[in-house]
Design an enzyme around this catalytic site. Structure first.
Site, PDB file in Angstrom:
ATOM      1  N   SER A  16       3.273  -4.583 -20.430  1.00  0.00           N
ATOM      2  CA  SER A  16       4.557  -5.278 -20.184  1.00  0.00           C
ATOM      3  C   SER A  16       5.031  -4.915 -18.599  1.00  0.00           C
ATOM      4  O   SER A  16       6.187  -4.902 -18.387  1.00  0.00           O
ATOM      5  CB  SER A  16       5.547  -4.752 -21.054  1.00  0.00           C
ATOM      6  OG  SER A  16       5.771  -3.199 -21.021  1.00  0.00           O
ATOM      7  N   GLY A  17       4.244  -4.789 -17.546  1.00  0.00           N
ATOM      8  CA  GLY A  17       4.538  -5.038 -16.165  1.00  0.00           C
ATOM      9  C   GLY A  17       4.819  -6.256 -15.504  1.00  0.00           C
ATOM     10  O   GLY A  17       4.703  -7.250 -16.217  1.00  0.00           O
ATOM     11  N   ALA A  18       4.538  -6.367 -14.323  1.00  0.00           N
ATOM     12  CA  ALA A  18       4.747  -7.545 -13.607  1.00  0.00           C
ATOM     13  C   ALA A  18       3.618  -8.756 -14.146  1.00  0.00           C
ATOM     14  O   ALA A  18       3.974  -9.866 -14.160  1.00  0.00           O
ATOM     15  CB  ALA A  18       4.550  -7.161 -12.151  1.00  0.00           C
ATOM     16  N   LYS A  38       3.352  -0.215 -24.484  1.00  0.00           N
ATOM     17  CA  LYS A  38       3.029   1.191 -25.148  1.00  0.00           C
ATOM     18  C   LYS A  38       4.158   2.226 -25.075  1.00  0.00           C
ATOM     19  O   LYS A  38       4.227   2.956 -26.122  1.00  0.00           O
ATOM     20  CB  LYS A  38       1.940   2.004 -24.080  1.00  0.00           C
ATOM     21  CG  LYS A  38       1.270   3.238 -24.898  1.00  0.00           C
ATOM     22  CD  LYS A  38       0.008   3.219 -23.921  1.00  0.00           C
ATOM     23  CE  LYS A  38       0.032   3.919 -22.755  1.00  0.00           C
ATOM     24  NZ  LYS A  38      -1.075   4.355 -22.238  1.00  0.00           N
ATOM     25  N   TYR A  48       8.113   1.460 -10.817  1.00  0.00           N
ATOM     26  CA  TYR A  48       8.505   2.315  -9.878  1.00  0.00           C
ATOM     27  C   TYR A  48       7.949   1.893  -8.446  1.00  0.00           C
ATOM     28  O   TYR A  48       7.997   2.563  -7.666  1.00  0.00           O
ATOM     29  CB  TYR A  48       7.545   3.688 -10.423  1.00  0.00           C
ATOM     30  CG  TYR A  48       8.222   4.211 -11.668  1.00  0.00           C
ATOM     31  CD1 TYR A  48       9.300   4.989 -11.622  1.00  0.00           C
ATOM     32  CD2 TYR A  48       7.524   4.047 -12.811  1.00  0.00           C
ATOM     33  CE1 TYR A  48       9.845   5.387 -12.705  1.00  0.00           C
ATOM     34  CE2 TYR A  48       8.233   4.388 -14.024  1.00  0.00           C
ATOM     35  CZ  TYR A  48       9.318   5.219 -13.911  1.00  0.00           C
ATOM     36  OH  TYR A  48       9.930   5.771 -15.139  1.00  0.00           O
ATOM     37  N   GLY A  51       8.062  -0.716  -2.441  1.00  0.00           N
ATOM     38  CA  GLY A  51       7.669  -1.135  -1.123  1.00  0.00           C
ATOM     39  C   GLY A  51       7.984  -2.594  -1.164  1.00  0.00           C
ATOM     40  O   GLY A  51       9.034  -2.990  -0.659  1.00  0.00           O
ATOM     41  N   GLU A 122       4.220  -3.050   6.589  1.00  0.00           N
ATOM     42  CA  GLU A 122       3.810  -1.756   6.052  1.00  0.00           C
ATOM     43  C   GLU A 122       2.224  -1.445   6.405  1.00  0.00           C
ATOM     44  O   GLU A 122       1.844  -2.296   7.403  1.00  0.00           O
ATOM     45  CB  GLU A 122       3.620  -1.738   4.403  1.00  0.00           C
ATOM     46  CG  GLU A 122       5.240  -1.811   3.924  1.00  0.00           C
ATOM     47  CD  GLU A 122       4.955  -1.918   2.342  1.00  0.00           C
ATOM     48  OE1 GLU A 122       4.160  -2.064   1.926  1.00  0.00           O
ATOM     49  OE2 GLU A 122       5.990  -1.746   1.871  1.00  0.00           O
ATOM     50  N   ARG A 295      -4.019   3.547   4.223  1.00  0.00           N
ATOM     51  CA  ARG A 295      -3.733   4.563   3.054  1.00  0.00           C
ATOM     52  C   ARG A 295      -4.723   5.707   3.222  1.00  0.00           C
ATOM     53  O   ARG A 295      -4.390   6.891   3.205  1.00  0.00           O
ATOM     54  CB  ARG A 295      -3.282   4.160   1.853  1.00  0.00           C
ATOM     55  CG  ARG A 295      -2.151   3.590   1.837  1.00  0.00           C
ATOM     56  CD  ARG A 295      -1.678   2.776   0.506  1.00  0.00           C
ATOM     57  NE  ARG A 295      -0.336   2.419   0.648  1.00  0.00           N
ATOM     58  CZ  ARG A 295       0.311   1.881  -0.508  1.00  0.00           C
ATOM     59  NH1 ARG A 295      -0.464   1.780  -1.737  1.00  0.00           N
ATOM     60  NH2 ARG A 295       1.477   1.392  -0.315  1.00  0.00           N
ATOM     61  N   SER A 396      -0.641  -5.527  -4.319  1.00  0.00           N
ATOM     62  CA  SER A 396      -0.735  -5.247  -5.532  1.00  0.00           C
ATOM     63  C   SER A 396       0.101  -6.069  -6.409  1.00  0.00           C
ATOM     64  O   SER A 396      -0.441  -6.786  -7.239  1.00  0.00           O
ATOM     65  CB  SER A 396      -0.982  -3.838  -6.013  1.00  0.00           C
ATOM     66  OG  SER A 396       0.495  -3.229  -5.561  1.00  0.00           O
TER      67      SER A 396
END
Length: 544
Positions: A16-18, A38, A48, A51, A122, A295, A396
């Site tokens: 159930s995210g983006a 979940k 969370y 950026g 970034e 990174r 992402s």
């Protein structure tokens, strides 16, 4: 209590995210959708993400530049067609979010002017192309998508449900019997509220379960990031790729009361410095791009300095910027740090690297289709080829919404030609009992995360990988025996999946005889001239 409860839908979205919510919204005009969450529906990596989301909105920027930056960050291992596909469709998909109400920050314009968005920069990006909502972009996206889903009559969200396993109709395979040509017909799901297993029958199943960073001792991810979709897809017969590339975010807060709190890369984009405990900068010693290096470079530099100095942490310092500037750009971080007794406007912030993003995953094509018919994988659970050996910042969330769009489009073209499957076999737990030894799961859980951090972490060797694989295999046997004899629980399901994904990660890492991007090994410190993705197939040995 009916332990054989069955649900019917056109599209089952696991996650159930983006990615999951975007796809659900895009197909819901014509399809009945069930979304599994979940935990609480907002408890995923999207919420969370601080950026932002990358897209070419500035006239001085170009799609070619976005493609080039992504390829450079991916260390020569990106699939160029995928990178081009995502960059070309980025603006349209981000505009869909804007039209849906996501409140990205704008710059002040004249009364009659079109709105213009504040773009930040970034690591790895050559231009300002990151749309953001202050320093809580993921929260803004997640909240908006949830509101839109909640008001849609064709979408039902099941909160506190785990997916156990996919149900596949094994009707055929290819001539060499290596890659299944089966089709998914549903899934077994575990109702955490009532503690029993149910069944979902669906025309299509979409894995949008996120990554597997919970396999590591230190992670910026929420507790739900346990590799469930990767493990389920592998057990069902799907190939996976590039799981050796685990991104460690360089700057996670080092504080006993906030173990998972991420400090966005945008801090460095807006001028923050990385410093040793004595206050001196160190990134210029490692890379000419300094704090804006990719990174993997930054994480290894921090890890090196910590080990060299025997220090518990390094520091991130933006206190040389005006106080008003810091509070305006990073209000969430400023407030959270203040609660912990740290004033980022006046002092440096203690940081350590932490597992952050799983660059590999379930292999898919440009429509998000896996090796199994009617099964899709989108977002961090998937391997699209976008990230190569290292994900560039803010690509992402972009991958989530672009592949949600392309997968939804593909599903809608097939929706009327695919029939709802017939009755499915019911889950049988008549031979298992309740456990009074949950301590075994907890012990194995902690052991796994500790040795994965030590042996499969930022710096690797062949011996470390061999040790990790031996321990994984021992824990797998213990967990299999436990799973066979006792009723399921959340911790048991997550441990089972994390062990499976840990094994795949280590096997991928053992296949790569070079250092590239996020995979750095002391035994093979150089890059090969020619390199390919690492692909594992459930029925055979890994291939490069």
């Amino acid at each position: 209590m009916n332990t054989n409860r069955e649900h019917l839908c056109d599209v089952l979205v696991i996650g159930s995210g983006a990615a999951g919510l975007s796809l659900a919204l895009r197909v819901a005009e014509r399809a009945k959708v069930i979304v599994l969450s979940k935990g609480p529906r907002s408890e995923g990596a999207t919420y969370y993400a601080q950026g932002g989301i990358a897209a070419v909105f500035d006239e001085s920027d170009s799609i070619e530049s976005h493609v080039n930056d992504t390829n450079i960050a991916g260390a020569g291992l990106c699939e160029e067609e995928t990178v081009q596909f995502i960059a070309e469709n980025a603006k349209e998909c981000v505009q869909w979010l804007i039209d849906g109400g996501v409140p990205f920050d704008q710059v002040e314009t004249e009364k009659d002017e079109q709105p213009r968005y504040h773009l930040t920069r970034e690591g790895g990006h050559s231009h300002r192309r990151i749309l953001h909502a202050a320093d809580a972009t993921g929260m803004a996206m997640q909240t908006t998508l949830q509101d839109n889903v909640h008001s849609h009559p064709n979408i039902e969200i099941f909160e506190r449900y785990n997916a156990l396993d996919l149900i596949v109709d094994e009707n055929s395979s290819d001539a060499e019997n290596t890659i299944p040509n089966n089709n998914v017909v549903g899934a077994y799901i575990w109702n955490r509220n009532e503690e029993h297993v149910e069944t979902v029958r669906a025309k299509f199943v979409v894995l949008a379960t996120g990554g597997a960073s919970k396999v590591y001792q230190y992670t910026s991810n929420p507790d739900v990031s346990s590799g469930d979709g990767i493990a389920m897809a592998w057990r069902a017969g799907c190939r996976v790729a590039n799981l050796e590339f685990n991104q460690f975010h360089p700057t996670c807060l080092f504080h006993p009361e906030a173990r998972n709190f991420l400090l966005t890369e945008a801090l460095r984009g807006e001028g923050a410095y990385l410093k040793r405990p004595d206050g001196t900068r160190f990134m210029p010693d490692f890379d000419e791009r300094g704090e804006l290096a990719p990174r993997d470079v930054v994480a290894r530099a921090i890890d090196f300095e910590m080990k060299r100095l025997g220090a518990d942490c390094m520091y991130l310092d933006i206190s040389h910027k005006p106080e008003a500037f810091i509070i305006k750009h990073f209000p969430t971080i400023h407030m959270r740090l203040q609660d912990l007794g740290i004033d980022m406007t006046k002092e440096p912030i203690p940081i350590v690297p932490a597992a952050h993003y799983t660059c590999g995953g379930v292999m898919v094509n440009q429509a998000g289709r896996t090796d199994i018919d009617q099964l899709y994988a989108i977002g961090e659970v998937s391997y699209t080829g976008l990230h190569g050996a290292n994900r560039m910042a803010s690509n992402s969330l972009l991958e989530c919404v672009v592949y949600a769009w392309s997968a939804a489009k593909d599903i809608l073209t097939k929706l009327d030609s695919v029939s709802l499957p017939g009755a499915l076999p019911q889950w049988d737990e008549s031979q298992v009992s309740c456990s009074d030894e949950e301590v075994i799961i907890q012990h194995n859980w902690h052991e796994l995360r500790l040795f994965m951090w030590d042996y499969m972490g930022i710096v690797r060797t062949d011996k470390r990988l061999e040790r990790a694989l031996r321990r994984i295999q021992l824990l797998q046997q213990e967990t299999h025996d436990y799973y066979s004899n006792f009723k399921v629980s959340n911790n048991l399901l997550e441990l089972r999946n994390l062990l499976q994904v840990a094994e795949l990660m280590v096997r991928c890492a053992m296949q790569r005889k070079e250092s590239r991007g996020l995979h750095y090994t002391l035994d093979y410190p150089d890059m090969l001239e020619v390199s390919k993705p690492t692909i594992l197939t459930p029925s055979g040995e890994p291939t490069n």
